[in-house]
Scaffold this motif. Sequence first.
Motif, mmCIF file in Angstrom:
data_model
loop_
_atom_site.group_PDB
_atom_site.id
_atom_site.type_symbol
_atom_site.label_atom_id
_atom_site.label_comp_id
_atom_site.label_asym_id
_atom_site.label_seq_id
_atom_site.Cartn_x
_atom_site.Cartn_y
_atom_site.Cartn_z
ATOM 1 N N VAL A 187 12.457 -25.386 54.875
ATOM 2 C CA VAL A 187 11.979 -26.429 54.219
ATOM 3 C C VAL A 187 13.170 -27.400 53.585
ATOM 4 O O VAL A 187 13.933 -27.082 52.954
ATOM 5 N N HIS A 188 13.065 -28.726 54.402
ATOM 6 C CA HIS A 188 14.153 -29.709 53.956
ATOM 7 C C HIS A 188 13.416 -31.055 53.912
ATOM 8 O O HIS A 188 12.252 -31.256 54.383
ATOM 9 N N PHE A 189 14.039 -31.992 53.582
ATOM 10 C CA PHE A 189 13.654 -33.446 53.443
ATOM 11 C C PHE A 189 14.569 -34.506 53.976
ATOM 12 O O PHE A 189 15.622 -34.428 53.830
ATOM 13 N N HIS A 190 13.935 -35.641 54.403
ATOM 14 C CA HIS A 190 14.744 -36.620 54.946
ATOM 15 C C HIS A 190 14.529 -37.807 54.159
ATOM 16 O O HIS A 190 13.511 -38.151 53.639
ATOM 17 N N TYR A 191 15.642 -38.738 53.975
ATOM 18 C CA TYR A 191 15.692 -39.897 53.205
ATOM 19 C C TYR A 191 14.682 -41.216 54.003
ATOM 20 O O TYR A 191 15.341 -41.615 55.052
ATOM 21 N N ALA A 251 6.701 -12.598 56.727
ATOM 22 C CA ALA A 251 6.701 -13.091 55.424
ATOM 23 C C ALA A 251 7.612 -14.317 55.323
ATOM 24 O O ALA A 251 8.944 -14.186 56.110
ATOM 25 N N ASP A 252 7.476 -15.341 54.574
ATOM 26 C CA ASP A 252 8.687 -16.333 54.533
ATOM 27 C C ASP A 252 9.972 -15.906 53.893
ATOM 28 O O ASP A 252 10.064 -15.032 52.743
ATOM 29 N N ASP A 253 10.983 -16.289 54.656
ATOM 30 C CA ASP A 253 12.327 -16.098 53.833
ATOM 31 C C ASP A 253 13.304 -17.228 54.192
ATOM 32 O O ASP A 253 13.843 -17.347 55.018
ATOM 33 N N LEU A 254 13.188 -18.205 53.428
ATOM 34 C CA LEU A 254 13.645 -19.531 53.658
ATOM 35 C C LEU A 254 15.144 -19.328 53.549
ATOM 36 O O LEU A 254 15.620 -18.735 52.701
ATOM 37 N N ALA A 255 15.919 -20.304 54.068
ATOM 38 C CA ALA A 255 17.369 -20.528 54.098
ATOM 39 C C ALA A 255 17.804 -22.006 54.346
ATOM 40 O O ALA A 255 16.914 -22.583 55.283
ATOM 41 N N ASP A 256 18.955 -22.345 53.857
ATOM 42 C CA ASP A 256 19.480 -23.630 54.240
ATOM 43 C C ASP A 256 19.456 -23.711 55.862
ATOM 44 O O ASP A 256 20.085 -22.642 56.372
ATOM 45 N N LEU A 313 9.869 -28.888 43.773
ATOM 46 C CA LEU A 313 10.270 -28.290 44.872
ATOM 47 C C LEU A 313 11.607 -27.864 45.302
ATOM 48 O O LEU A 313 11.991 -26.884 45.714
ATOM 49 N N CYS A 314 12.715 -28.719 44.711
ATOM 50 C CA CYS A 314 13.971 -28.230 44.960
ATOM 51 C C CYS A 314 14.163 -27.099 43.843
ATOM 52 O O CYS A 314 15.169 -26.340 44.230
ATOM 53 N N LYS A 315 13.431 -27.132 42.929
ATOM 54 C CA LYS A 315 13.858 -25.952 41.911
ATOM 55 C C LYS A 315 13.715 -24.649 42.484
ATOM 56 O O LYS A 315 14.236 -23.685 42.409
ATOM 57 N N VAL A 316 12.145 -24.584 43.181
ATOM 58 C CA VAL A 316 12.071 -23.464 43.888
ATOM 59 C C VAL A 316 12.857 -23.007 44.967
ATOM 60 O O VAL A 316 13.192 -21.874 45.183
ATOM 61 N N MET A 317 13.198 -24.036 45.831
ATOM 62 C CA MET A 317 14.132 -23.756 46.798
ATOM 63 C C MET A 317 15.550 -23.281 46.273
ATOM 64 O O MET A 317 16.042 -22.242 47.046
ATOM 65 N N LYS A 318 15.952 -23.540 45.342
ATOM 66 C CA LYS A 318 17.192 -23.027 44.867
ATOM 67 C C LYS A 318 17.344 -21.827 44.137
ATOM 68 O O LYS A 318 17.879 -20.813 44.420
ATOM 69 N N GLU A 319 16.256 -21.721 43.121
ATOM 70 C CA GLU A 319 15.969 -20.473 42.453
ATOM 71 C C GLU A 319 15.300 -19.377 43.210
ATOM 72 O O GLU A 319 15.586 -18.004 42.919
ATOM 73 N N THR A 320 14.290 -19.544 44.153
ATOM 74 C CA THR A 320 13.829 -18.427 44.757
ATOM 75 C C THR A 320 14.301 -18.053 46.138
ATOM 76 O O THR A 320 14.446 -16.806 46.275
ATOM 77 N N TYR A 321 14.908 -19.008 46.497
ATOM 78 C CA TYR A 321 15.542 -18.703 48.074
ATOM 79 C C TYR A 321 16.957 -19.091 48.184
ATOM 80 O O TYR A 321 18.005 -19.157 49.228
ATOM 81 N N LEU A 330 19.219 -29.243 49.379
ATOM 82 C CA LEU A 330 18.524 -29.819 48.145
ATOM 83 C C LEU A 330 18.748 -31.541 48.094
ATOM 84 O O LEU A 330 18.488 -32.169 47.267
ATOM 85 N N TYR A 331 19.701 -31.709 49.002
ATOM 86 C CA TYR A 331 20.023 -33.105 49.327
ATOM 87 C C TYR A 331 19.024 -33.818 50.485
ATOM 88 O O TYR A 331 18.900 -32.906 51.612
ATOM 89 N N PRO A 332 18.925 -35.073 50.679
ATOM 90 C CA PRO A 332 18.293 -35.214 51.451
ATOM 91 C C PRO A 332 19.014 -35.456 52.915
ATOM 92 O O PRO A 332 19.991 -35.957 52.770
ATOM 93 N N HIS A 333 18.281 -35.493 53.935
ATOM 94 C CA HIS A 333 18.948 -35.319 55.365
ATOM 95 C C HIS A 333 18.648 -37.077 55.591
ATOM 96 O O HIS A 333 17.970 -37.631 55.477
ATOM 97 N N GLY A 334 19.717 -37.481 56.643
ATOM 98 C CA GLY A 334 19.638 -38.702 57.129
ATOM 99 C C GLY A 334 18.708 -38.818 58.117
ATOM 100 O O GLY A 334 18.306 -37.765 58.660
#
Length: 359
Positions: free
Chosen positions: A139-143, A228-233, A321-329, A335-339
């Motif tokens: 999961v990631h997000f764009h600016y 099962a989900d196993d997210l990564a950067d 959203l960022c908290k779960v990404m960081k602490e769970t996965y 955690l930074y927006p992509h271009g």
Amino acid sequence: MLKTSANPNKTPQSVSARSISSAVSSYKQPPSKGPRMLSMRMATSVLSAVVLLGLSHVAEAVTCGDLKTFYKGQQCCGSSSKELTVTVPGCPYNFNPPACNMAEPQTPRDLSTGAQGQMTPKAATLTDAQANFLPLVNVHFHYGAEHKSDSYQNGTDSEAYDASSGRRLASNPRPGWMCATDTLSSSQMTPYTFQYCKGDVQVGKSYEVHYVHSSAGVDSDMTDGINADDLADGLGGAANGRGILNPMVVVQGQVYQIVSGGPTVDDLLHGWTVVGHENSVMYPGSTTGQSWDNSVCSPYAITWHVDKECHQVSPESFDNLCKVMKETYNMEADLYPHGSRKLVDSKFVVKAEYVKPLA
């Protein structure tokens, strides 16, 4: 391990010493949390190194020592522009990105009313049920929104960015399309200090969140199945997790505008299934981001599901959203927006008849 198939008819290929240097320097160990997938950059570097080493069949994994020996043997140190001629033994994969006139349909496509495209796709489009059957790998997000719709079409920020000059770094991502702010009150624009989301994340701005599903996804516990989900950067897990080089990939895109006092969404990590997406379309496209433009295009064929509505959420919800990404996965880079990639020219996106209501 990585293997290449022998091909005695393969002609020599000229490569620069810089590519070998990059292959050596970019080889990094995966995160310690579970059996992570190789990142795309790492996989590309290692496979490139295998080819450069001239191995027709790799029976064992290439080591860092192998790369170092080859690099030193070719006297590449301090000679980044030196051209080498090596025999490439028929590697079936070419990591050079294609020119857009040779690529398959691209993303982002303009999804506004009446927007046109000119390409007929070869890849099939997966449905919503098929997408949700595939593991969620990132999961990631764009600016700003990479897509454009009738609901998010404010291009003021992107126009200002494109008009400015200078080198653009990851810390200064290109903005995409924004939801309208002229109807927001001063209280709705009250600033918020984000604790977990990094970089240019602020109240009033819009962000397109991408939920990436791939058949190459793996679970941290390989004994209980792979669904099962196993997210990564990053997108390495989507592109070549478990060594799968031809995965099915679906990206679900949803646009959120951060508004103080906005609706609370407790689980934006699975926002596609939590927030309504009744006004959504599906179409065949590619990967996105600032790496591609209207000259050099993405080589990957991706199914896209895009919600054309703009959804307001509270800053606390987005920060969670960022908290779960960081602490769970254990995610950090995402955690930074992509271009945001510029809208792709109509010559390189699918015709309107291939943009269908989500089924």
